[in-house]
Design a protein around this motif. Sequence first.
Motif, PDB file in Angstrom:
ATOM      1  N   UNK A  34       0.788  -1.225   0.000  1.00  0.00           N
ATOM      2  CA  UNK A  34       0.000   0.000   0.000  1.00  0.00           C
ATOM      3  C   UNK A  34       0.817   1.270   0.000  1.00  0.00           C
ATOM      4  N   UNK A  35       2.037   1.211   0.515  1.00  0.00           N
ATOM      5  CA  UNK A  35       2.868   2.409   0.576  1.00  0.00           C
ATOM      6  C   UNK A  35       3.540   2.729  -0.751  1.00  0.00           C
ATOM      7  N   UNK A  56       2.534  -3.870   6.191  1.00  0.00           N
ATOM      8  CA  UNK A  56       2.945  -4.179   7.560  1.00  0.00           C
ATOM      9  C   UNK A  56       3.002  -5.682   7.823  1.00  0.00           C
ATOM     10  N   UNK A  57       3.040  -6.482   6.764  1.00  0.00           N
ATOM     11  CA  UNK A  57       3.079  -7.934   6.923  1.00  0.00           C
ATOM     12  C   UNK A  57       4.488  -8.459   6.709  1.00  0.00           C
ATOM     13  N   UNK A  58       4.846  -9.534   7.423  1.00  0.00           N
ATOM     14  CA  UNK A  58       6.143 -10.154   7.199  1.00  0.00           C
ATOM     15  C   UNK A  58       6.013 -11.252   6.142  1.00  0.00           C
ATOM     16  N   UNK A  59       7.147 -11.863   5.789  1.00  0.00           N
ATOM     17  CA  UNK A  59       7.174 -12.840   4.703  1.00  0.00           C
ATOM     18  C   UNK A  59       6.277 -14.039   4.992  1.00  0.00           C
ATOM     19  N   UNK A  60       6.277 -14.498   6.228  1.00  0.00           N
ATOM     20  CA  UNK A  60       5.446 -15.654   6.564  1.00  0.00           C
ATOM     21  C   UNK A  60       3.965 -15.358   6.354  1.00  0.00           C
ATOM     22  N   UNK A  61       3.535 -14.188   6.792  1.00  0.00           N
ATOM     23  CA  UNK A  61       2.126 -13.822   6.657  1.00  0.00           C
ATOM     24  C   UNK A  61       1.728 -13.650   5.197  1.00  0.00           C
ATOM     25  N   UNK A  62       2.621 -13.063   4.405  1.00  0.00           N
ATOM     26  CA  UNK A  62       2.349 -12.879   2.979  1.00  0.00           C
ATOM     27  C   UNK A  62       2.245 -14.231   2.286  1.00  0.00           C
TER      28      UNK A  62
END
Length: 247
Positions: A34-35, A56-62
């Motif tokens: 988004x940024x 604001x998500x890290x690699x695992x969450x993505x």
Amino acid sequence: MTVHFIGAGPGAADLITLRGARTLAACQVCLYAGSLVPGELLAECPDGARLVDTARMDLDAITAEMVAAHEAGHDVARLHSGDPSVYSAVAEQMRRLDAAGVPYEMVPGVPAFAAAAASLKRELTVPTVGQTVILTRVAHQATAMPEGEDLATLGRSGALLVLHLAARHVDRVVEELTPHYGADCPAAVVAYASRENELILRGALRDIAGQVAASGVLRTAVIMVGRTLGAEQFGDSYLYSADRQRH
């Protein structure tokens, strides 16, 4: 189903490719930074699509979002600014998808350095002046640069240098490159290339840092240093020469 890594372009919404826009319009899930990615592009997503801001998500969450979408039978648009082949962090995402058995493809986009060159109205490779472009960055609170890729080493080539993610460290860039290029070497900084708030700074190594400081530019910019930026007297390319044999 497939994850599509799509280059969203440098900022202007209309600089996404036709293939990118068409792919985006066919995906039920869209993950975007988004940024960096223009919000107008999200209008290309189909009605009811799941939109996920990964800023604001890290690699695992993505990765978990992409795997879950695949398991649900949904195609995923993974929007990255610029072109995914350069400074996009897609390599580690693709490695995770390989491990999870999720297919993916890459859709090229317009890279930031190309948009910056267009804003400067400059060809980066000029006959008899310079035929090499080096894309690089500086290491500071980021992944260390590999051995031999420091600015001092790259600067010995005399090639046009395009530095990403370096606006905060322009003083260091000038200090390390001046011994190789000279204080009078043309330099430019383009921030927010192709966007409404685009800012172009032109000068030489001797004064470009001062211009950057005065402008307040800290991010979303590329620095260019090299003789082709100021080339005026040069031979015509052999490509269109009357002496070239054409069949």
